[in-house]
Design a protein around this motif. Structure first.
Motif, PDB file in Angstrom:
ATOM      1  N   PHE A 158       3.127  -0.168 -15.506  1.00 58.38           N
ATOM      2  CA  PHE A 158       3.292   1.265 -15.657  1.00 58.38           C
ATOM      3  C   PHE A 158       2.964   1.956 -14.344  1.00 58.38           C
ATOM      4  O   PHE A 158       2.044   1.556 -13.638  1.00 58.38           O
ATOM      5  N   THR A 159       3.716   3.010 -14.035  1.00 56.70           N
ATOM      6  CA  THR A 159       3.422   3.844 -12.882  1.00 56.70           C
ATOM      7  C   THR A 159       3.207   5.273 -13.354  1.00 56.70           C
ATOM      8  O   THR A 159       3.786   5.689 -14.363  1.00 56.70           O
ATOM      9  N   PHE A 160       2.379   6.000 -12.638  1.00 53.49           N
ATOM     10  CA  PHE A 160       2.112   7.392 -12.976  1.00 53.49           C
ATOM     11  C   PHE A 160       2.749   8.334 -11.960  1.00 53.49           C
ATOM     12  O   PHE A 160       2.419   9.515 -11.912  1.00 53.49           O
ATOM     13  N   SER A 161       3.687   7.807 -11.162  1.00 50.44           N
ATOM     14  CA  SER A 161       4.411   8.606 -10.185  1.00 50.44           C
ATOM     15  C   SER A 161       5.909   8.455 -10.438  1.00 50.44           C
ATOM     16  O   SER A 161       6.421   7.349 -10.532  1.00 50.44           O
ATOM     17  N   VAL A 162       6.586   9.594 -10.538  1.00 50.65           N
ATOM     18  CA  VAL A 162       8.016   9.598 -10.842  1.00 50.65           C
ATOM     19  C   VAL A 162       8.711  10.626  -9.961  1.00 50.65           C
ATOM     20  O   VAL A 162       8.180  11.709  -9.726  1.00 50.65           O
TER      21      VAL A 162
ATOM     22  N   SER B 128       6.373  13.517  -8.350  1.00 49.66           N
ATOM     23  CA  SER B 128       5.334  13.939  -9.288  1.00 49.66           C
ATOM     24  C   SER B 128       4.348  12.815  -9.580  1.00 49.66           C
ATOM     25  O   SER B 128       4.686  11.637  -9.469  1.00 49.66           O
ATOM     26  N   VAL B 129       3.135  13.209  -9.970  1.00 49.43           N
ATOM     27  CA  VAL B 129       2.066  12.271 -10.322  1.00 49.43           C
ATOM     28  C   VAL B 129       1.333  12.813 -11.545  1.00 49.43           C
ATOM     29  O   VAL B 129       0.828  13.939 -11.526  1.00 49.43           O
ATOM     30  N   PHE B 130       1.267  12.010 -12.601  1.00 54.51           N
ATOM     31  CA  PHE B 130       0.513  12.364 -13.804  1.00 54.51           C
ATOM     32  C   PHE B 130      -0.961  12.065 -13.539  1.00 54.51           C
ATOM     33  O   PHE B 130      -1.362  10.907 -13.418  1.00 54.51           O
ATOM     34  N   VAL B 131      -1.778  13.107 -13.472  1.00 54.14           N
ATOM     35  CA  VAL B 131      -3.154  12.945 -13.001  1.00 54.14           C
ATOM     36  C   VAL B 131      -4.098  12.315 -14.016  1.00 54.14           C
ATOM     37  O   VAL B 131      -5.202  11.901 -13.653  1.00 54.14           O
ATOM     38  N   LEU B 132      -3.698  12.220 -15.271  1.00 55.97           N
ATOM     39  CA  LEU B 132      -4.587  11.634 -16.271  1.00 55.97           C
ATOM     40  C   LEU B 132      -4.455  10.118 -16.349  1.00 55.97           C
ATOM     41  O   LEU B 132      -5.161   9.478 -17.122  1.00 55.97           O
ATOM     42  N   GLY B 133      -3.566   9.546 -15.547  1.00 58.83           N
ATOM     43  CA  GLY B 133      -3.388   8.101 -15.556  1.00 58.83           C
ATOM     44  C   GLY B 133      -4.420   7.396 -14.700  1.00 58.83           C
ATOM     45  O   GLY B 133      -5.241   8.014 -14.018  1.00 58.83           O
TER      46      GLY B 133
ATOM     47  N   PRO C  95       0.798  -1.226   0.000  1.00 59.55           N
ATOM     48  CA  PRO C  95       0.000   0.000   0.000  1.00 59.55           C
ATOM     49  C   PRO C  95       0.832   1.277   0.000  1.00 59.55           C
ATOM     50  O   PRO C  95       0.421   2.285  -0.528  1.00 59.55           O
ATOM     51  N   SER C  96       2.025   1.277   0.597  1.00 57.03           N
ATOM     52  CA  SER C  96       2.823   2.497   0.670  1.00 57.03           C
ATOM     53  C   SER C  96       3.723   2.684  -0.543  1.00 57.03           C
ATOM     54  O   SER C  96       4.468   3.649  -0.619  1.00 57.03           O
ATOM     55  N   ASN C  97       3.671   1.776  -1.518  1.00 58.52           N
ATOM     56  CA  ASN C  97       4.553   1.859  -2.668  1.00 58.52           C
ATOM     57  C   ASN C  97       3.987   2.822  -3.718  1.00 58.52           C
ATOM     58  O   ASN C  97       3.339   2.416  -4.657  1.00 58.52           O
ATOM     59  N   TYR C  98       4.286   4.091  -3.550  1.00 55.04           N
ATOM     60  CA  TYR C  98       3.765   5.118  -4.438  1.00 55.04           C
ATOM     61  C   TYR C  98       4.300   4.980  -5.854  1.00 55.04           C
ATOM     62  O   TYR C  98       3.665   5.413  -6.799  1.00 55.04           O
ATOM     63  N   HIS C  99       5.488   4.400  -6.009  1.00 55.78           N
ATOM     64  CA  HIS C  99       6.114   4.296  -7.328  1.00 55.78           C
ATOM     65  C   HIS C  99       5.944   2.919  -7.956  1.00 55.78           C
ATOM     66  O   HIS C  99       6.448   2.679  -9.048  1.00 55.78           O
ATOM     67  N   GLY C 100       5.233   2.039  -7.289  1.00 58.42           N
ATOM     68  CA  GLY C 100       4.975   0.724  -7.850  1.00 58.42           C
ATOM     69  C   GLY C 100       3.964   0.824  -8.985  1.00 58.42           C
ATOM     70  O   GLY C 100       3.414   1.890  -9.269  1.00 58.42           O
ATOM     71  N   PRO C 101       3.700  -0.290  -9.652  1.00 57.52           N
ATOM     72  CA  PRO C 101       2.800  -0.270 -10.808  1.00 57.52           C
ATOM     73  C   PRO C 101       1.392   0.214 -10.468  1.00 57.52           C
ATOM     74  O   PRO C 101       0.839  -0.123  -9.432  1.00 57.52           O
ATOM     75  N   ASP C 102       0.865   1.030 -11.380  1.00 60.90           N
ATOM     76  CA  ASP C 102      -0.529   1.459 -11.289  1.00 60.90           C
ATOM     77  C   ASP C 102      -1.404   0.570 -12.162  1.00 60.90           C
ATOM     78  O   ASP C 102      -2.520   0.246 -11.798  1.00 60.90           O
ATOM     79  N   VAL C 103      -0.881   0.223 -13.332  1.00 58.40           N
ATOM     80  CA  VAL C 103      -1.606  -0.619 -14.278  1.00 58.40           C
ATOM     81  C   VAL C 103      -0.613  -1.517 -15.007  1.00 58.40           C
ATOM     82  O   VAL C 103       0.583  -1.241 -15.054  1.00 58.40           O
ATOM     83  N   SER C 104      -1.142  -2.597 -15.568  1.00 57.22           N
ATOM     84  CA  SER C 104      -0.360  -3.463 -16.449  1.00 57.22           C
ATOM     85  C   SER C 104      -1.057  -3.512 -17.798  1.00 57.22           C
ATOM     86  O   SER C 104      -2.280  -3.581 -17.878  1.00 57.22           O
TER      87      SER C 104
END
Length: 117
Positions: free
Chosen positions: A17-21, A69-74, A2-11
């Motif tokens: 893919f992650t939307f946080s960099v 950073s977080v790309f909000v359109l993801g 749950p705390s992995n902000y940079h882990g995968p958002d979608v496959s």
């Protein structure tokens, strides 16, 4: 995790893919960091400068200065959605949920980002 902000958002097609960099800011001055935050916000990317000892970011190793950073359109996982809400509310996006004092986005950027939430 749950705390992995940079882990995968979608496959997609077997790729994660992650939307946080995180972005390095080692070579940037304060004005350049703030301009980068403006540019990111204008492009639907919320971001905070994570600076040691400021706005809830720890003042010790291994916590390095950087931009988160977080790309909000993801397609965002819950913790990134929470960070978008925190950014819109002028908070630091950390578990401490403190006000973010280093920089604030323009109202135009806030309105544009909030349209996607």
């Amino acid at each position: 995790v749950p705390s992995n902000y940079h882990g995968p958002d979608v496959s997609e097609n077997g790729q994660d893919f992650t939307f946080s960099v995180d972005l390095s800011i080692r070579c940037l001055e304060t004005a350049e960091i703030k301009q980068l935050l403006n540019t990111l916000a204008d492009n639907k990317i919320i971001a905070w400068a994570r600076l040691r000892g400021l706005d809830g970011w720890p003042d010790r190793d291994p916590f390095q200065n950087h931009i988160h950073s977080v790309f909000v359109l993801g397609t965002l996982k819950p913790q990134l959605k929470n960070q978008v809400s925190a950014w819109l509310d002028g908070r630091n996006g950390l578990t401490s949920d403190l006000p973010y004092s280093y920089w604030q986005p323009s109202m135009e950027a806030i309105n544009a980002i909030s349209e996607h939430q």
